[in-house]
Design a protein around this motif. Structure first.
Motif, mmCIF file in Angstrom:
data_model
loop_
_atom_site.group_PDB
_atom_site.id
_atom_site.type_symbol
_atom_site.label_atom_id
_atom_site.label_comp_id
_atom_site.label_asym_id
_atom_site.label_seq_id
_atom_site.Cartn_x
_atom_site.Cartn_y
_atom_site.Cartn_z
ATOM 1 N N HIS A 75 0.827 -1.210 0.000
ATOM 2 C CA HIS A 75 0.000 0.000 0.000
ATOM 3 C C HIS A 75 0.864 1.264 0.000
ATOM 4 C CE1 HIS A 75 -3.344 -2.674 1.253
ATOM 5 N NE2 HIS A 75 -4.012 -1.843 0.488
ATOM 6 N N SER A 76 2.023 1.187 0.636
ATOM 7 C CA SER A 76 2.882 2.375 0.731
ATOM 8 C C SER A 76 3.389 2.823 -0.631
ATOM 9 C CB SER A 76 4.069 2.099 1.660
ATOM 10 O OG SER A 76 5.049 1.288 1.028
ATOM 11 N N ARG A 77 3.408 1.928 -1.591
ATOM 12 C CA ARG A 77 3.918 2.270 -2.926
ATOM 13 C C ARG A 77 3.019 3.271 -3.654
ATOM 14 N NH1 ARG A 77 5.412 -3.737 -3.317
ATOM 15 N NH2 ARG A 77 7.555 -3.677 -2.571
ATOM 16 N N LYS A 78 1.782 3.431 -3.177
ATOM 17 C CA LYS A 78 0.858 4.396 -3.790
ATOM 18 C C LYS A 78 1.121 5.821 -3.305
ATOM 19 C CE LYS A 78 -2.900 2.248 -2.369
ATOM 20 N NZ LYS A 78 -4.328 1.951 -2.160
ATOM 21 N N TYR A 79 1.909 5.952 -2.251
ATOM 22 C CA TYR A 79 2.082 7.248 -1.609
ATOM 23 C C TYR A 79 3.492 7.786 -1.842
ATOM 24 C CZ TYR A 79 -2.068 5.328 0.536
ATOM 25 O OH TYR A 79 -3.286 4.761 0.723
ATOM 26 N N PRO A 80 3.687 9.074 -1.601
ATOM 27 C CA PRO A 80 5.003 9.682 -1.856
ATOM 28 C C PRO A 80 6.105 9.024 -1.030
ATOM 29 C CG PRO A 80 3.354 11.369 -1.385
ATOM 30 C CD PRO A 80 2.714 10.048 -1.118
ATOM 31 N N SER A 81 7.171 8.632 -1.705
ATOM 32 C CA SER A 81 8.271 7.968 -1.003
ATOM 33 C C SER A 81 9.006 8.918 -0.065
ATOM 34 C CB SER A 81 9.245 7.357 -2.005
ATOM 35 O OG SER A 81 9.768 8.360 -2.844
ATOM 36 N N SER A 82 8.777 10.198 -0.208
ATOM 37 C CA SER A 82 9.415 11.169 0.676
ATOM 38 C C SER A 82 8.713 11.259 2.033
ATOM 39 C CB SER A 82 9.435 12.546 0.012
ATOM 40 O OG SER A 82 8.114 12.968 -0.259
ATOM 41 N N ALA A 83 7.512 10.710 2.143
ATOM 42 C CA ALA A 83 6.779 10.755 3.425
ATOM 43 C C ALA A 83 7.505 9.889 4.452
ATOM 44 C CB ALA A 83 5.350 10.277 3.232
ATOM 45 N N ASP A 84 7.659 10.417 5.637
ATOM 46 C CA ASP A 84 8.405 9.751 6.706
ATOM 47 C C ASP A 84 7.838 8.366 7.020
ATOM 48 O OD1 ASP A 84 10.432 9.704 8.748
ATOM 49 O OD2 ASP A 84 8.839 10.049 10.225
ATOM 50 N N ILE A 85 6.537 8.261 7.126
ATOM 51 C CA ILE A 85 5.911 6.987 7.482
ATOM 52 C C ILE A 85 6.109 5.951 6.384
ATOM 53 C CG2 ILE A 85 3.607 7.587 6.653
ATOM 54 C CD1 ILE A 85 4.352 5.553 9.801
ATOM 55 N N VAL A 86 6.105 6.378 5.136
ATOM 56 C CA VAL A 86 6.346 5.468 4.009
ATOM 57 C C VAL A 86 7.763 4.919 4.098
ATOM 58 C CG1 VAL A 86 6.563 5.329 1.492
ATOM 59 C CG2 VAL A 86 4.631 6.544 2.514
ATOM 60 N N GLN A 87 8.719 5.784 4.379
ATOM 61 C CA GLN A 87 10.111 5.353 4.517
ATOM 62 C C GLN A 87 10.279 4.375 5.676
ATOM 63 O OE1 GLN A 87 12.372 8.985 4.814
ATOM 64 N NE2 GLN A 87 12.109 9.476 2.648
ATOM 65 N N LYS A 88 9.591 4.644 6.785
ATOM 66 C CA LYS A 88 9.689 3.742 7.945
ATOM 67 C C LYS A 88 9.121 2.365 7.627
ATOM 68 C CE LYS A 88 9.583 7.217 11.594
ATOM 69 N NZ LYS A 88 8.821 7.795 12.721
#
Length: 168
Positions: A75-88
């Protein structure tokens, strides 16, 4: 001025052009509103996902399955990779995947058996990742079984020293 004027002639253009401009402007505004609604829905979906992801990362006593980490990562792949939570989440997935690969290769290796310290270290690493998985169950059972055999051996040695060793 052209779009606001009720009379096209007062602005110096003909009425057909004025109607065409108004129609196109109206379509443009509708299209932008539709885009805005889609962006708002996407934002709401991201907020919901990020709250779920954050609750998993922040939980001290809650454990998670490897499948749940994989699903969050997908699911995280749909969101901006720069977002902190996505990176975590993506970082957690990488650590979990590496641990699972290493655990499977060491548990099921035909060439080298795990010693007790390696098994404990691998188990502790899985616990730090807050995982619930088959590999951890196998490791814990193997450690428990090994401890049981070690305790029997110690008991037998103590009895042997006193000359009373009973075979088990």
């Amino acid at each position: 001025k052209i779009l606001q004027s009720p009379d096209a002639k007062s602005v110096g253009i003909d009425s057909e052009l004025s109607q065409l401009l108004r129609k196109n402007w109206s379509l443009l505004v509708e299209e932008q509103l539709t885009r805005l609604e889609k962006l708002g829905a996407h934002r709401d979906e991201f907020i919901k996902w990020s709250k779920a992801a954050q609750s998993i990362i922040a939980a001290k006593d809650k454990k998670i399955t490897i499948e749940a980490v994989k699903e969050l990562t997908q699911h995280s792949r749909k969101y901006p990779s720069s977002a902190d939570i996505v990176q975590k989440i993506q970082s957690l997935f990488q650590r979990v995947s590496k641990w699972q690969d290493r655990a499977n290769s060491q548990i099921y290796s035909r060439e080298k058996r795990l010693n007790m310290q390696e098994a404990k270290a691998l188990c502790e690493e899985g616990d730090k990742l807050k995982l619930v998985c088959q590999e951890l169950k196998v490791l814990r059972n193997a450690i428990r079984s090994s401890r049981s055999w070690l305790n029997r051996l110690k008991k037998c040695r103590m009895e042997q020293q006193s000359g009373l060793c009973a075979s088990e």
